[in-house]
Design a protein around this motif. Structure first.
Motif, PDB file in Angstrom:
ATOM      1  N   VAL A   5       0.838  -1.205   0.000  1.00  0.00           N
ATOM      2  CA  VAL A   5       0.000   0.000   0.000  1.00  0.00           C
ATOM      3  C   VAL A   5       0.871   1.253   0.000  1.00  0.00           C
ATOM      4  N   ASP A   8       1.978   1.778  -3.422  1.00  0.00           N
ATOM      5  CA  ASP A   8       0.896   2.379  -4.217  1.00  0.00           C
ATOM      6  C   ASP A   8       0.825   3.882  -3.993  1.00  0.00           C
ATOM      7  N   ASP A  58      -6.809   1.743  -9.518  1.00  0.00           N
ATOM      8  CA  ASP A  58      -6.761   0.595  -8.605  1.00  0.00           C
ATOM      9  C   ASP A  58      -5.863   0.862  -7.404  1.00  0.00           C
ATOM     10  N   ARG A  62      -6.941   0.685  -3.460  1.00  0.00           N
ATOM     11  CA  ARG A  62      -6.277  -0.119  -2.429  1.00  0.00           C
ATOM     12  C   ARG A  62      -5.908   0.736  -1.224  1.00  0.00           C
ATOM     13  N   ASP A  65      -9.175   1.531   0.573  1.00  0.00           N
ATOM     14  CA  ASP A  65      -9.689   0.351   1.276  1.00  0.00           C
ATOM     15  C   ASP A  65      -8.954   0.113   2.590  1.00  0.00           C
ATOM     16  N   LYS A  66      -7.645   0.304   2.596  1.00  0.00           N
ATOM     17  CA  LYS A  66      -6.880   0.127   3.840  1.00  0.00           C
ATOM     18  C   LYS A  66      -7.292   1.166   4.876  1.00  0.00           C
TER      19      LYS A  66
END
Length: 75
Positions: A5, A8, A58, A62, A65-66
């Motif tokens: 993450v 990202d 995407d 991610r 979402d975390k």
């Protein structure tokens, strides 16, 4: 996997920053250069602000979402 993450986040930042740098560079070059000089400088700018294709949508999902799972800003 533990730092995916964070990777990202960095890749997304670089992706966005490269576009901003390219735009600012074009604005600056177009304000003072003309003709062949301008064309060559714009080609150089394009070369040095090129980045690998990256699915930023995407990656952002991610990261989001975390944060949603943690219920807070976790960095």
């Amino acid at each position: 996997a533990a730092t995916s993450v964070q990777a990202d986040i960095v890749k997304t930042y670089i992706y966005d920053a490269a576009d901003a740098i390219n735009k600012a560079g074009k604005d600056a070059l177009n304000s003072f250069a003309e003709g062949d000089e301008q064309r060559m400088m714009l080609l150089g700018l394009k070369r040095f602000t090129k980045i690998e294709p990256f699915n930023v949508k995407d990656a952002r999902r991610r990261v989001a979402d975390k944060m949603i799972r943690e219920g807070r800003y976790c960095w």
